[in-house]
Design a protein around this motif. Sequence first.
Motif, short mmCIF file in Angstrom:
data_model
loop_
_atom_site.label_atom_id
_atom_site.label_comp_id
_atom_site.label_asym_id
_atom_site.label_seq_id
_atom_site.Cartn_x
_atom_site.Cartn_y
_atom_site.Cartn_z
N ARG A 152 -0.49 -1.97 -7.67
CA ARG A 152 -1.89 -2.27 -7.46
C ARG A 152 -2.23 -3.66 -8.02
NH1 ARG A 152 -6.20 2.15 -9.08
NH2 ARG A 152 -4.66 3.46 -8.05
N GLY A 153 -1.57 -3.98 -9.11
CA GLY A 153 -1.81 -5.30 -9.69
C GLY A 153 -1.50 -6.40 -8.69
N VAL A 154 -0.49 -6.20 -7.91
CA VAL A 154 -0.12 -7.23 -6.95
C VAL A 154 -1.07 -7.20 -5.76
CG1 VAL A 154 1.70 -8.10 -5.45
CG2 VAL A 154 2.28 -7.06 -7.66
N SER A 155 -1.32 -5.97 -5.24
CA SER A 155 -2.09 -5.91 -4.00
C SER A 155 -3.57 -6.19 -4.25
CB SER A 155 -1.90 -4.54 -3.33
OG SER A 155 -2.51 -3.54 -4.11
N ALA A 156 -4.06 -5.84 -5.45
CA ALA A 156 -5.48 -6.04 -5.68
C ALA A 156 -5.81 -7.53 -5.79
CB ALA A 156 -5.90 -5.34 -6.97
N VAL B 204 0.83 -1.22 0.00
CA VAL B 204 0.00 0.00 0.00
C VAL B 204 0.86 1.27 0.00
CG1 VAL B 204 -1.72 1.29 1.28
CG2 VAL B 204 -2.02 -1.17 0.92
N PRO B 205 1.83 1.37 0.93
CA PRO B 205 2.69 2.56 0.86
C PRO B 205 3.51 2.63 -0.44
CG PRO B 205 3.27 1.20 2.77
CD PRO B 205 2.12 0.54 2.11
N VAL B 206 3.92 1.49 -0.94
CA VAL B 206 4.70 1.48 -2.19
C VAL B 206 3.85 2.04 -3.32
CG1 VAL B 206 5.68 -0.01 -3.97
CG2 VAL B 206 6.28 -0.36 -1.58
N GLU B 207 2.61 1.59 -3.34
CA GLU B 207 1.69 2.05 -4.39
C GLU B 207 1.52 3.57 -4.32
OE1 GLU B 207 -2.07 0.07 -4.20
OE2 GLU B 207 -2.99 1.62 -5.43
N ARG B 208 1.32 4.03 -3.09
CA ARG B 208 1.13 5.48 -2.90
C ARG B 208 2.36 6.24 -3.38
NH1 ARG B 208 -0.67 5.50 2.80
NH2 ARG B 208 -2.52 4.30 2.27
N LEU B 209 3.50 5.70 -3.00
CA LEU B 209 4.76 6.34 -3.36
C LEU B 209 4.93 6.39 -4.87
CD1 LEU B 209 7.55 7.32 -2.03
CD2 LEU B 209 8.40 5.08 -2.71
N LEU B 210 4.66 5.27 -5.51
CA LEU B 210 4.82 5.19 -6.96
C LEU B 210 3.89 6.18 -7.65
CD1 LEU B 210 5.10 1.35 -7.60
CD2 LEU B 210 6.88 3.06 -7.89
N ARG B 211 2.69 6.24 -7.13
CA ARG B 211 1.70 7.10 -7.76
C ARG B 211 2.16 8.55 -7.66
NH1 ARG B 211 -4.67 6.49 -7.24
NH2 ARG B 211 -5.19 8.15 -8.69
N ARG B 212 2.65 8.90 -6.46
CA ARG B 212 3.08 10.28 -6.25
C ARG B 212 4.28 10.59 -7.15
NH1 ARG B 212 4.17 10.71 -0.55
NH2 ARG B 212 2.13 9.80 -0.39
N ARG B 213 5.20 9.67 -7.24
CA ARG B 213 6.44 9.96 -7.94
C ARG B 213 6.32 9.75 -9.45
NH1 ARG B 213 11.05 10.03 -4.71
NH2 ARG B 213 12.08 10.73 -6.61
N PHE B 214 5.63 8.67 -9.84
CA PHE B 214 5.68 8.31 -11.26
C PHE B 214 4.32 8.28 -11.93
CE2 PHE B 214 9.13 6.09 -9.04
CZ PHE B 214 10.21 6.70 -9.66
N GLN C 297 5.73 -5.68 -11.93
CA GLN C 297 4.86 -6.35 -10.95
C GLN C 297 5.56 -7.54 -10.31
OE1 GLN C 297 1.16 -7.47 -12.63
NE2 GLN C 297 0.30 -5.41 -12.43
N THR C 298 6.17 -8.37 -11.17
CA THR C 298 6.79 -9.56 -10.60
C THR C 298 8.01 -9.20 -9.78
OG1 THR C 298 7.97 -9.84 -12.65
CG2 THR C 298 5.98 -11.09 -12.39
N GLY C 299 8.75 -8.22 -10.27
CA GLY C 299 9.89 -7.78 -9.48
C GLY C 299 9.44 -7.32 -8.11
N LEU C 300 8.34 -6.63 -8.11
CA LEU C 300 7.80 -6.14 -6.85
C LEU C 300 7.43 -7.32 -5.93
CD1 LEU C 300 7.27 -3.42 -5.62
CD2 LEU C 300 4.94 -3.51 -6.52
#
Lengths: 391, 234, 836
Positions: C463-467, C444-454, C757-760
């Motif tokens: 999101r693909g992973v967490s959803a 969740v924090p990673v997703e937020r971070l990615l969204r903000r930055r990229f 996604q897979t790397g994540l």
Amino acid sequence: MKPRRRHWLVVSALLAGGALVVWLARPPEPPTAARPALEPVSVLSAAGGDFARVERPRAFVFPDDHGAHRDFRHEWWYFTGNLHGPEGQPLGYQLTLFRFALAAEPAAQVAGQRSAWATRQVYMGHLALADIGSGRFFPLQRFAREALGLAGAEADPLRVWLYDWEIAGLPGVEHGFRLRAREGGLGVDLELRAEKPPIAQGDAGVSRKGPEPGNASHYYSYTRLATRGTVWLDGQARAVSGASWMDREWGSSALGPDLAGWDWFALQLEDGSELMFYDLRRRGEPRRSPFSSGVWVAPAGRAVTLAPEAVEIEVRAHWTSPRTGVRYPSRWRLAVPELALELDIRPRLADQELDLAVRYWEGAVAVEGERAAGPVSGVGYVELAGYGASP
Amino acid sequence: MSRGRPAPLLEVRGLVKRYREGEGERTVLDGLELELAAGEFMVLLGRSGSGKSTLLNLISGIDRADAGTVRLDGADLGQLSERGRTLLRRDRIGFVYQFFNLIPILTVWENVLLPMEFAGRAPAAAVERARGILERVGLAARTDTYPDRLSGGEQQRVALVRALVHEPRLLLADEPTGNLDAASGAQVLQLLRELSRGRHAVLMVTHSEEAARVADRALVLEAGRLRPLQAGEP
Amino acid sequence: MNRALARLSRRYLAAHPLQLALAVIGIGLGVAVAVAIAVASESARTAMRLSVEGIAGPVTHRLWGPPQGIDESLYVELRTRHGLSLAAPVLEGFLRRGERTVRVLGVDPLAELEIGRFGFAVGELDGGTSELMTTPGAVALTDATARALEVELGQRFAVEVAGRSRLLTARALFGGSALGAAAEDLLVMDIGAAQELFDQRGRLSWIDLTLEPAELESLGRLLPAGHKLEAVGARSETLESITRGFTLNLRALSLLALAVGALLIYNTLSFSVVQRRGQLGALRALGATRGQVFAMVMGESLGVAAIGTALGIGAGILLAQGLVHLVARTINDLYFVLSVTRLDLDPAVLAQGVALGLGVAVIAAMVPALEAANTRPQLALARSVIEQRSRRLLAWSSMLGLGLLAGGALLLLPEGFVWALAAVLLMMLGCAFLTPLAAAGILVPVERLLRRRFGLGASLAARGVSAALSRTSPAIAALSIAIAAAVGMGVMVESFRATVADWLDYHLQADAYVSVAGRYGTRQSAPLDPGLVARVAAMPGVQGLATWRGVEVDSQFGPSRLSVLGPGPRSRAGYRLLDPGGEAWERFLNGAVLVSESYGRRHGVGAGSDLVLVTASGPRTFAVAGVYFDYGSDRGYVLMERGQYLRHWPDSVISALGIYLEAGAELGPLLDRVHAGAGEDQRIVVRSNRDLREASLRIFDRTFTITRVLQLLAVAVAFVAVASALLAIQLERAREFAILRATGQTPAGLWALVLAQTGLMGLVAGLLALPSGGLLAVLLTDVVSVRSFGWTLHWQVPAGSVLGALGLAVGAALLAAVLPARRLARVPPALALRAE
């Protein structure tokens, strides 16, 4: 040339089969195997010496000759006897200790380098009890090497032993023995006293077995030994008495290839005489071997040698062993015309077969008949060898 | 219902169903009453979201009501276990959906026999019947075809055969023509009418006035209850 | 299962061959590893039993004497005085032929004939066997052994006995059939020749007896002090108990691979359930009961597992061929001489493999099957409902995970090694169940971070992973458990190695060591030429000597290894005590004994305890002065001062020397002189302090080869798990990707997305593996090691293994993603869109 060949044949078969009976490679052919005798000689020569041979008559000296003759390939102390318990229960026994040399003794040994187990002398023991009353027969067998006191033979005082089986002299008796052998619930502890002096068999103690020089053994017998002592059956001690027969023989040579086996008779008659005869059967030849031989010992001890043709033997019945399937003769008519003797010999127990390292029949027999027109009876032992493949 | 008149095949009394929606609740069915006689062909109309599909789910025992009773062919659904309801559905009800719901990895023939095979091997009579109905709907030659090779109308006809082959007492149809072109829709509707007459009751949810016209009775679901279709509606 | 549903299952699985294959491979690998380990350790166990019982024949008991052997006169006395029959003297020894260690049994063929062993029966021996008794150095052997040793009948061949070269002659073949595997790498010779070969004149290793119960008692009364009768079965049990810890460890490790396989099945099934949710709903609506749907999914699982198990058992047997050598070598390095030459395919072990594979499938299928059975009978549900459901599952699984952790912690309370292993397994399982929660916590924090930055596009990866947590978390868990195992075992092995290295540093006090090459006997080490000892002591530059003698003696705890030390100038510093201080060393020099840590822990003895050892003159009680660190053997040692030993055992043999140099003396020339002093006769091993240390560490590393192999296998299974999970997820989202493609995403962009996604996932798995791997490391190092081996280890966390774990996780995930990514990027968007 009157060897009592029965043991010879046993041992020769063993040797021919490849050293000691117990190491026989393949199920050997009948004991008088047609293989070249003395096959292991190559090994023996390599081991640094050859065996002594029986070539000239020998004046037996006692007690020295009761002991081992290690220069010769083999020898044995062979006791058989018909006994009876306090209520007359009939019993037969056999106790035999054999010595075999696996190879001739090397000339010299480096003391201290060898293990105490190192030896070339091996002993085999057979103990058999026939409980005639109940129809049971118990054969036992043992092996040991002559090392560390596990087995051995000493002449003076006489002691021949294999683990705790022992043949000893009787202290203070010139011709007497004490036999002790027990295993499990079986055993004997017997004192034997000679009623007649030993007789030298064959030609002054040299018993020929074949035409070749040196193919012979030294051989003497006690034909009648008064016996008393204890026999154990099923763990129960039984006081017994009766008469025994003892054979001593040693030599180095083996048996000719033409022989199929032998029937050996050792009979003790109630008139005080004894008769021994062995019938060497030839392969594919109805007439017995000319080296067959026998002896008649008069009540007073005089010995008369019996030529092969002096004895007539007719087999009257057979018995087939349920254990091994081997068919043995089981009743005989034996006649010696020159002695005016005619006997009917019957096993006291049909099954006295020893299916051990060597397979043979050795059993107590009862004898009825006539001598010089008078009735005579007795007991004895018969050995039958070469009737079926050894195990 | 004791005065000589036969008990209705389907009897719905005081049916209430609410859904949680965010913080609050929305009442979809609110004391709904319905009777359906054996052999009757009834059409249900109503706006999207009026609760028509919910009603079908409650009637077929797929969903449970918050209040009220549903009696089908003498059985009170509220008293039945999950398994009991499943078996009732399997044996007495046939379904036809807007989206056909054929199993893509089974052939037409296998799809048709599927519900009966839930109960074990399909009886010989049913197999005969299936052949007959497939003939009637004009698909006898397509039995070994997979559904994705069929047109929408053909798929719906297969679904119809599947719904009828075990001779249900009640056929529930949820917008069976909603996903079809007009011609195919009319054909399916006609088959539905013909195959049903005199055999089983039909409760069909639809937007189609065409459908309303072929029905014995047409009701409108509105504000959680049913009312008869007024002349000149919609 | 219902016929129609079974058909449906088959069609579904056939339509998804890749998923099916991965699940089959996963369970197959898991079963293969478990079966391979079980077969290998079972084979070792059988070999162990055979080495005792295989040669026992009808023998019921074994008479043991003092460590240096029984005086042969006892045998003579028993046979000739006490009428003991069915008794056979044996002298056992070991020699080397090339790289092979060969067991030699010196027997009396005549005694063997009576009891009927080794084919010493009429008709069973090949010709010429009498030569065993008459030909010096004659041996009998089986055909197979002759081939293995590359000798032919009649040939003279060289062997090495206690460092000395000797010539033997292959004189006879015996049919080994009666002995089975016990006949392999076995030479039988006459006992006299064996006594000469091993320089053990007058000695027997033991006497084999066939006894009736009544005889047992009366014989027991006849025995002199220091002798003991032992039932043959009891002997092999003793051997087994010695290696039990080791084999248990192996089995526990192999279960890890199976656990990963279970996650894989779970993953495949739960994905298939999600993928078929619409279909399942329709089935339910059409009248399939819950039970039928449950049975369908369960049946699929069992079907997959059946295939996987069948393949796995085959593969396991193949794998066992390799593993059995590793197991045997480890046992040889650590415990005793054991030749494992054949696999023992015990049907029970294979049945266990089947049960494990199917059982795991049932457990793994439970949740997806229940989920499928609970599918609402209607059209496909909206996605959010699914994920709501999986949120509930998340809460559930987290609670279960915590429960398992707590349960595992509770299992640590009772003493005992098995409990500790069970605790480890439970806690690892707990970690697996906590994975969804932890993954969500990271994502969740990673997703937020990615969204903000990229921006949105980048955050899609997270999101693909967490959803799809219900599908991604088993894959993440599988990978993370495998990585955790790698980390945990890595840390354990590293700590172990560092501890041993440290111990060697202070334990090896002497400047050089002399010992005899090769194995010698079961109960004693090979003797050094006493003349050599004297010569070395007199060499210039030698300040002093320490001497050792290793024997096995009986104690109140059964056979114990006794290490006899003649202390040298700095010997004291070589033995560090757990409880330093006090007068332990002085007491040791004055008659008390020391015990090693593992001995102390194994038998619960320590400073102040008494220890009963059976000396040559009967049992004696010795005071234990202290416990010292030792990592040489997990059986442990009792350390006794040489003078004390000589008082109780008439055995002045020395088997190893430590040489202390005078200050300023040079090592090199001295080593040469020692070599020269030994002469041609005895091949001795002379090693400098440093060489010995390195050699010891080499053996250590070799010992852990099998652990590393298992680690790799677990990672391989996890790799398959990740690949299968990814494949499933990506296929499920084909439509989503198609939309992305349709709206302008390039194939390369899609590649990037999938790889991201897979790397994540890999990264998450790697991160999660750190705490669980740490936990595992703590458990293995501080609990399991102490309990199973009795060794205190000092912590050593290799930085490399932490980074390595992350790298391994990401790498494995990326590698596993290649296949699905290729597939997805190739699919034209229109096709994927139409598929719905």
